[in-house]
Motif scaffolding. Structure first.
Motif, PDB file in Angstrom:
ATOM      1  N   SER A  20     -24.597  51.647  25.999  1.00  0.00           N
ATOM      2  CA  SER A  20     -24.579  52.258  27.144  1.00  0.00           C
ATOM      3  C   SER A  20     -24.734  53.628  26.018  1.00  0.00           C
ATOM      4  O   SER A  20     -24.369  53.226  25.083  1.00  0.00           O
ATOM      5  CB  SER A  20     -23.269  52.349  27.706  1.00  0.00           C
ATOM      6  N   ASP A  21     -25.818  54.791  27.409  1.00  0.00           N
ATOM      7  CA  ASP A  21     -25.884  56.169  26.166  1.00  0.00           C
ATOM      8  C   ASP A  21     -24.550  57.072  27.128  1.00  0.00           C
ATOM      9  O   ASP A  21     -23.493  56.648  27.159  1.00  0.00           O
ATOM     10  CB  ASP A  21     -27.365  56.613  26.621  1.00  0.00           C
ATOM     11  N   TRP A  38     -30.131  65.211  28.061  1.00  0.00           N
ATOM     12  CA  TRP A  38     -29.340  65.536  27.455  1.00  0.00           C
ATOM     13  C   TRP A  38     -29.419  65.269  25.639  1.00  0.00           C
ATOM     14  O   TRP A  38     -30.524  65.212  24.733  1.00  0.00           O
ATOM     15  CB  TRP A  38     -28.334  63.305  27.464  1.00  0.00           C
ATOM     16  N   PRO A  39     -28.454  66.526  25.031  1.00  0.00           N
ATOM     17  CA  PRO A  39     -27.250  67.345  25.564  1.00  0.00           C
ATOM     18  C   PRO A  39     -27.926  68.075  26.771  1.00  0.00           C
ATOM     19  O   PRO A  39     -29.078  68.552  26.170  1.00  0.00           O
ATOM     20  CB  PRO A  39     -25.854  67.631  24.593  1.00  0.00           C
ATOM     21  N   THR A  40     -27.311  68.567  27.236  1.00  0.00           N
ATOM     22  CA  THR A  40     -27.246  69.712  28.303  1.00  0.00           C
ATOM     23  C   THR A  40     -26.868  71.186  27.868  1.00  0.00           C
ATOM     24  O   THR A  40     -26.234  70.899  27.072  1.00  0.00           O
ATOM     25  CB  THR A  40     -26.993  69.484  29.654  1.00  0.00           C
ATOM     26  N   ARG A  93     -37.084  56.694  29.592  1.00  0.00           N
ATOM     27  CA  ARG A  93     -35.802  57.376  28.883  1.00  0.00           C
ATOM     28  C   ARG A  93     -36.610  57.516  27.394  1.00  0.00           C
ATOM     29  O   ARG A  93     -36.374  56.355  26.780  1.00  0.00           O
ATOM     30  CB  ARG A  93     -34.508  57.181  28.912  1.00  0.00           C
ATOM     31  N   THR A 149     -24.733  59.758  29.024  1.00  0.00           N
ATOM     32  CA  THR A 149     -24.181  59.783  30.039  1.00  0.00           C
ATOM     33  C   THR A 149     -24.181  58.656  30.918  1.00  0.00           C
ATOM     34  O   THR A 149     -24.203  58.901  32.286  1.00  0.00           O
ATOM     35  CB  THR A 149     -25.982  60.089  30.981  1.00  0.00           C
ATOM     36  N   GLU A 150     -23.742  57.633  30.709  1.00  0.00           N
ATOM     37  CA  GLU A 150     -23.364  55.767  31.039  1.00  0.00           C
ATOM     38  C   GLU A 150     -24.119  55.586  31.846  1.00  0.00           C
ATOM     39  O   GLU A 150     -23.880  54.493  32.124  1.00  0.00           O
ATOM     40  CB  GLU A 150     -21.978  56.353  32.064  1.00  0.00           C
TER      41      GLU A 150
END
Length: 130
Positions: A29-30, A127-129, A80, A32-33
């Motif tokens: 998982s990254d 990400w990141p935001t 992604r 951001t899940e």
């Protein structure tokens, strides 16, 4: 027009799942899940295209789990792109980005390689935001 694109995208996802279907799957998982998967066939594809990656499978998985940034693909927004900066990669070079590309629909990791300058090919950072 959009239904044609939707059908094409679903068809591509199905094709990817057939290409990368295999017994061995490594799921990670990254931040951001979002869950990605690296299969044996996917890893063999990466090594065929980028032989220098052979000893760096663990770095590919770590790049997804702990990236410096996650981007929506510039050329393909259904990808992604995980970017992880490495100051030195033994036997490869210095100051390199490891780029890992995953399908946004099904999470399959489709390619990974080192790049000296990757900013131009990256799309919108997700990400990141800020």
């Amino acid at each position: 027009m959009s239904s044609i694109l939707t059908r094409a995208s679903k068809n591509q996802g199905h094709q990817l799942s057939q290409i990368f279907k295999d017994e061995m799957e490594e799921w990670v998982s990254d931040p951001t899940e979002f869950r990605t998967v690296l299969t044996d066939n996917g890893w063999h594809h990466i090594m065929e295209r980028h032989p220098v990656m052979r000893p760096f499978k663990a770095l590919v998985l770590q790049a997804v789990q702990n990236p410096d940034g996650i981007y929506r693909g510039k050329r393909d927004p259904d990808r992604r792109i995980y970017r992880k900066r490495h100051l030195e990669v033994p036997g490869v070079g210095e100051s390199l980005d490891l780029l890992v590309f995953a399908d946004s629909a099904n999470g399959y990791i489709v390619t990974a390689y080192f790049a000296a300058y990757s900013v131009r090919m990256l799309g919108t950072q997700i990400w990141p935001t800020s």
